[in-house]
Design a protein around this motif. Sequence first.
Motif, mmCIF file in Angstrom:
data_model
loop_
_atom_site.group_PDB
_atom_site.id
_atom_site.type_symbol
_atom_site.label_atom_id
_atom_site.label_comp_id
_atom_site.label_asym_id
_atom_site.label_seq_id
_atom_site.Cartn_x
_atom_site.Cartn_y
_atom_site.Cartn_z
ATOM 1 N N GLU A 10 2.305 38.409 -10.376
ATOM 2 C CA GLU A 10 3.658 38.969 -10.566
ATOM 3 C C GLU A 10 4.473 37.962 -11.364
ATOM 4 O OE1 GLU A 10 6.866 40.480 -10.839
ATOM 5 O OE2 GLU A 10 6.084 41.743 -9.215
ATOM 6 N N ASP A 11 5.151 38.424 -12.412
ATOM 7 C CA ASP A 11 5.883 37.475 -13.267
ATOM 8 C C ASP A 11 7.259 37.097 -12.713
ATOM 9 O OD1 ASP A 11 6.508 40.218 -13.933
ATOM 10 O OD2 ASP A 11 7.672 39.455 -15.624
ATOM 11 N N ASP A 55 1.337 43.248 -10.313
ATOM 12 C CA ASP A 55 2.486 43.888 -10.957
ATOM 13 C C ASP A 55 2.017 44.545 -12.257
ATOM 14 O OD1 ASP A 55 5.170 44.509 -11.603
ATOM 15 O OD2 ASP A 55 5.402 42.616 -12.708
ATOM 16 N N ASN A 57 4.266 45.415 -15.114
ATOM 17 C CA ASN A 57 4.964 44.859 -16.283
ATOM 18 C C ASN A 57 5.019 43.343 -16.223
ATOM 19 O OD1 ASN A 57 5.717 47.485 -17.398
ATOM 20 N ND2 ASN A 57 7.043 47.620 -15.599
ATOM 21 N N MET A 58 4.189 42.719 -17.079
ATOM 22 C CA MET A 58 4.138 41.255 -17.131
ATOM 23 C C MET A 58 3.899 40.827 -18.572
ATOM 24 S SD MET A 58 1.777 40.185 -13.852
ATOM 25 C CE MET A 58 0.394 41.235 -14.296
ATOM 26 N N LYS A 107 8.812 49.091 -6.255
ATOM 27 C CA LYS A 107 9.994 48.252 -6.123
ATOM 28 C C LYS A 107 11.200 49.154 -5.867
ATOM 29 C CE LYS A 107 8.157 44.792 -9.299
ATOM 30 N NZ LYS A 107 8.262 44.145 -10.609
HETATM 31 MG MG LIG Z 1 7.100 42.299 -13.883
#
Ligand SMILES: [Mg+2]
Length: 125
Positions: A10-11, A55, A57-58, A107
């Motif tokens: 996870e970013d 996750d 979107n990274m 989320k």
């Molecule tokens: Mg992300």
Amino acid sequence: MEKHRVLIVEDSPTMRQLLVFALRRLRGVEIVEAQDGMDGLRKVSSDHYDIALIDINMPVMDGLKLIRLIRGEDALKDIPIVVITTEGAREDRDRALALGANEYLTKPIQANRVLSVVRSLLKVG
Ligand SMILES: [Mg+2]
């Protein structure tokens, strides 16, 4: 005591912190964090994990690419994967599940849902 090794990819440091905080309620848990898909691939390839939370979107490498690579690798393909998606991003979620993710979290992250999903995939009570 049985150990459960969890990889969080996870970013967002804040999100990682929330996940770590929730997962610490599991007995015998060992948590490793990765900050993007490439870091996650490096870590998942170089050690044993019982489950990975990924996750979508990274930067560097996104979660969908990482899931595809894990599922294409004989040594890794059976690791349970929980994908983390944004609310409303149903397409991403469906793509992740089609690529072989076992479960999803949306989320904002709710600790109880994190625990119940992870417990059921680890088959612990
Ligand atoms: Mg992300």
